[in-house]
Structures are given as structure tokens and as C-alpha cells.
Motif scaffolding. Sequence first.
Motif, PDB file in Angstrom:
ATOM      1  N   GLY A 185      -1.274   2.830  14.316  1.00  0.00           N
ATOM      2  CA  GLY A 185      -0.229   4.241  14.188  1.00  0.00           C
ATOM      3  C   GLY A 185       0.245   4.044  12.777  1.00  0.00           C
ATOM      4  O   GLY A 185       0.182   5.070  12.310  1.00  0.00           O
ATOM      5  N   TRP A 186       0.955   3.004  12.456  1.00  0.00           N
ATOM      6  CA  TRP A 186       1.469   2.777  11.181  1.00  0.00           C
ATOM      7  C   TRP A 186       0.643   3.125  10.010  1.00  0.00           C
ATOM      8  O   TRP A 186       0.851   3.807   9.092  1.00  0.00           O
ATOM      9  N   HIS A 187      -0.788   2.087  10.129  1.00  0.00           N
ATOM     10  CA  HIS A 187      -1.440   2.444   8.956  1.00  0.00           C
ATOM     11  C   HIS A 187      -2.292   3.939   8.794  1.00  0.00           C
ATOM     12  O   HIS A 187      -2.380   4.200   7.712  1.00  0.00           O
ATOM     13  N   GLU A 188      -2.386   4.459  10.050  1.00  0.00           N
ATOM     14  CA  GLU A 188      -2.856   5.735   9.964  1.00  0.00           C
ATOM     15  C   GLU A 188      -1.751   6.869   9.326  1.00  0.00           C
ATOM     16  O   GLU A 188      -2.125   7.642   8.529  1.00  0.00           O
ATOM     17  N   ALA A 189      -0.548   6.604   9.710  1.00  0.00           N
ATOM     18  CA  ALA A 189       0.760   7.419   8.945  1.00  0.00           C
ATOM     19  C   ALA A 189       0.470   7.063   7.303  1.00  0.00           C
ATOM     20  O   ALA A 189       0.481   8.077   6.683  1.00  0.00           O
TER      21      ALA A 189
ATOM     22  N   ALA B 218       6.624   5.104  12.350  1.00  0.00           N
ATOM     23  CA  ALA B 218       5.726   4.495  12.923  1.00  0.00           C
ATOM     24  C   ALA B 218       6.068   3.144  12.407  1.00  0.00           C
ATOM     25  O   ALA B 218       5.659   1.949  13.366  1.00  0.00           O
ATOM     26  N   ARG B 219       6.725   2.897  11.482  1.00  0.00           N
ATOM     27  CA  ARG B 219       6.916   1.390  10.985  1.00  0.00           C
ATOM     28  C   ARG B 219       8.044   0.820  12.147  1.00  0.00           C
ATOM     29  O   ARG B 219       7.973  -0.158  12.470  1.00  0.00           O
ATOM     30  N   ASP B 220       9.009   1.702  12.119  1.00  0.00           N
ATOM     31  CA  ASP B 220      10.063   1.436  13.581  1.00  0.00           C
ATOM     32  C   ASP B 220       9.465   0.958  14.629  1.00  0.00           C
ATOM     33  O   ASP B 220       9.770   0.023  15.286  1.00  0.00           O
TER      34      ASP B 220
ATOM     35  N   GLN C 234       0.744  -1.186  -0.058  1.00  0.00           N
ATOM     36  CA  GLN C 234      -0.114   0.061  -0.067  1.00  0.00           C
ATOM     37  C   GLN C 234       0.888   1.428   0.050  1.00  0.00           C
ATOM     38  O   GLN C 234       0.556   2.231  -0.872  1.00  0.00           O
ATOM     39  N   ILE C 235       1.884   1.273   0.753  1.00  0.00           N
ATOM     40  CA  ILE C 235       2.923   2.289   0.741  1.00  0.00           C
ATOM     41  C   ILE C 235       3.369   2.536  -0.535  1.00  0.00           C
ATOM     42  O   ILE C 235       3.650   3.670  -0.962  1.00  0.00           O
TER      43      ILE C 235
ATOM     44  N   GLU D 295      -6.259  -7.934   6.329  1.00  0.00           N
ATOM     45  CA  GLU D 295      -5.192  -8.582   7.291  1.00  0.00           C
ATOM     46  C   GLU D 295      -5.211  -8.020   8.690  1.00  0.00           C
ATOM     47  O   GLU D 295      -4.806  -8.429   9.681  1.00  0.00           O
ATOM     48  N   TRP D 296      -5.710  -6.735   8.614  1.00  0.00           N
ATOM     49  CA  TRP D 296      -6.054  -6.215  10.154  1.00  0.00           C
ATOM     50  C   TRP D 296      -6.872  -6.789  10.904  1.00  0.00           C
ATOM     51  O   TRP D 296      -6.635  -7.099  12.292  1.00  0.00           O
TER      52      TRP D 296
END
Length: 172
Positions: free
Chosen positions: A106-110, A138-140, A49-50, A88-89
Motif C-alpha cells: 500500500g505504501w509503495h503504491e501510494a 500508508a507509511r504510518d 524514492q519519495i 528490496e521488495w
Amino acid sequence: MIGVAVGAVGSYAASALTERSRWRRARAERWDEQRFHTYAAYANTLKGQIRTAQRIAASRGFENVVDPLEPEHGLEQLAEAESKRAAEWESMLLVGDADAISSARGWHEAVWNMELYARGIKSDPAGWTRALQQMSEARDVFYACARRDLGISGPPPPPGNWPRNWQEESAQ
């Protein structure tokens, strides 16, 4: 006779405890493996998605991304990627621990913030760079939480700061 009975009860108790311990260990291993696969599948889906959002954003003139994808083709792919992520969520919610779920959110909201640029809703170049940085941070955090939940020792992977140093140098 009493000695035989006590011995039999003791033997049965020892066998039952051993078997119960073995069953708990096997169950924990199955769940660890399931959590690993769930975390990896979620991360891989979100990464797709990214990448799609970045490529569309590149076609809109945003920096730090190559291989542009025209919005008329990419927005459909982006919607499909979001549908896969949402599916997947549900697995994340079932098997993830609270910290991993919170960090994944937090990652998917970013990533959703990045999508606003890809969709043409936001257009500030400095905001795009901040959105990339926030997504990377957020990924980290997600990977640190997932590794902790999985009991993976050692330091986390190095941060994936955006833009990368070599990208900033080439822009100058």
C-alpha cells in the motif's frame, strides 16, 4: 542398573529438550533481527524514492516541497530508486509477515501515485496534496504493522501528516 539407565535416559531427554529450546530461541532472534533489517532497508529505500519524486514535483510547481530537481536529471534518479525498491521488495516478500507485506505494498503504491505527478502525467494541485496525504497514511500503517510484527511495544510514532501544519500556515 535400571535406575542408572532411567537416569541416563532422563538426563539425555532433559539435555535434548534444553538444547532444542535454545536452538529455537536463537533461530527466532536471528529472524527477528533479519526482519528488522529488511523492514528498515525497505523503508529507507522507499524514502529515497519519495524524496526524489517530491523534488521533481517541486520543479513542476507542486507545493510543500523545497529543493526542486529538474525532471531531466531527476527522472533517471527516480528510475534508479524504483529499481532499488523493487530489489528490496523481494526481501520483504521473503521475511515479512502478511500484514507488513500488505501495508508495504500500500505504501509503495501510494508512492507510485506521487510519481505520476513527478512525471507530469497528473497535474492537479489538490490531487498532489491528497497523494502526499495518502502516502503519509500508508507509511504510518506500514510502521504500525512492522512494529507489531517485531514485537515492539508502546504507541506507534506520531503520524506524519502532509502537508505539515507549519507548511499550511506559511502558505496563507
